[in-house]
Motif scaffolding. Sequence first.
Motif, PDB file in Angstrom:
ATOM      1  N   LEU A   1       0.811  -1.221   0.000  1.00 51.62           N
ATOM      2  CA  LEU A   1       0.000   0.000   0.000  1.00 51.62           C
ATOM      3  C   LEU A   1       0.843   1.269   0.000  1.00 51.62           C
ATOM      4  N   SER A   2       2.100   1.166   0.419  1.00 46.23           N
ATOM      5  CA  SER A   2       2.968   2.353   0.503  1.00 46.23           C
ATOM      6  C   SER A   2       4.007   2.300  -0.609  1.00 46.23           C
TER       7      SER A   2
ATOM      8  N   GLY B   1      -1.476   4.432   0.883  1.00 43.70           N
ATOM      9  CA  GLY B   1      -2.697   4.105   1.607  1.00 43.70           C
ATOM     10  C   GLY B   1      -3.756   3.417   0.776  1.00 43.70           C
ATOM     11  N   ILE B   2      -5.017   3.619   1.195  1.00 48.30           N
ATOM     12  CA  ILE B   2      -6.133   2.906   0.592  1.00 48.30           C
ATOM     13  C   ILE B   2      -6.301   3.252  -0.882  1.00 48.30           C
ATOM     14  N   GLU B   3      -5.867   4.429  -1.297  1.00 62.07           N
ATOM     15  CA  GLU B   3      -5.976   4.818  -2.705  1.00 62.07           C
ATOM     16  C   GLU B   3      -5.177   3.881  -3.610  1.00 62.07           C
TER      17      GLU B   3
ATOM     18  N   THR C   1       1.224  -5.452   4.090  1.00 65.09           N
ATOM     19  CA  THR C   1       1.217  -4.324   5.020  1.00 65.09           C
ATOM     20  C   THR C   1       2.465  -4.316   5.897  1.00 65.09           C
TER      21      THR C   1
ATOM     22  N   ASP D   1       0.313   0.174   8.313  1.00 63.50           N
ATOM     23  CA  ASP D   1      -0.687   0.084   7.246  1.00 63.50           C
ATOM     24  C   ASP D   1      -1.889  -0.787   7.584  1.00 63.50           C
TER      25      ASP D   1
ATOM     26  N   GLN E   1      -4.618  -0.536   9.381  1.00 61.94           N
ATOM     27  CA  GLN E   1      -5.947   0.054   9.269  1.00 61.94           C
ATOM     28  C   GLN E   1      -6.361   0.193   7.804  1.00 61.94           C
ATOM     29  N   PHE E   2      -5.405   0.611   6.966  1.00 64.59           N
ATOM     30  CA  PHE E   2      -5.690   0.707   5.532  1.00 64.59           C
ATOM     31  C   PHE E   2      -5.989  -0.676   4.953  1.00 64.59           C
TER      32      PHE E   2
ATOM     33  N   GLU F   1      -9.497  -1.764   5.715  1.00 64.30           N
ATOM     34  CA  GLU F   1     -10.413  -1.034   4.843  1.00 64.30           C
ATOM     35  C   GLU F   1     -10.389  -1.618   3.432  1.00 64.30           C
TER      36      GLU F   1
END
Length: 240
Positions: A64-65, A71-73, A91, A95, A97-98, A101
């Motif tokens: 995600l990074s 993040g979530i995007e 993750t 990360d 929490q992202f 989601e």
Amino acid sequence: MSEAAPSTPIRLLLIEDSPGDARLIQEALTGDETLAFQVVWTQRLAFGLERLAHDPFDVILLDLSLPDSQGIETFLTVHAKVTSIPIIVLTGLSDEQFALEAVQKGAQDYLGKASVQIDRHFLTRAIRYAIERKRAEHEHLRLASFTEQNPYPIVETTLEGVVTYLNAAAREQFPDLGAAGDHPILESMRAAAIRLRQTDGRSMTQEVVYGTQIFEQYISHVRELNAIQSYTVDITERKR
């Protein structure tokens, strides 16, 4: 003796900016003797999207990074492009929490990179299950679309007779069915449900009269869902 790896390897796209994490993941994949993988590694989201536009893949491992997305995007961008490919989110400690989601929005799973270091087989098991779940989702959607488009009324109820599903034909032909607890179609299904449960039967056929029409109902007890399903055919002209 260990199982032979499948002849067709699983095509996997790894989008991960850290060379060290990418190496660890690829070592974990090559260490599994029951699965074979063909891995394509990119370090940026843009490069990953470019590969997805031109090459087929069975599964995506997504950090995600990334240098060009955070993040979530990151997940939402990939998922919008390839809804049919299972995505497992990778993750770090910051990360999670992202990742949760992302699962809520359609990711098949998420894995902490630390867990891969502890148990390398954990990664390949997660990939196997993600692919199987995605295939099951596709099959469910395919069957659901057939049911919805079926020209004959299809009704599903609980064992107690509460309506849980009507396809388009049922909604059109019996517009009052959902609100009328004493509807002939539902009464017929309730009677069939009692009989099937008493006899431990799976299915039966019976006739039901609705106004001036006569219907033949093919009724099934779907034990796995604790449901009764009815497939109804208008036989009025045939009876006449």
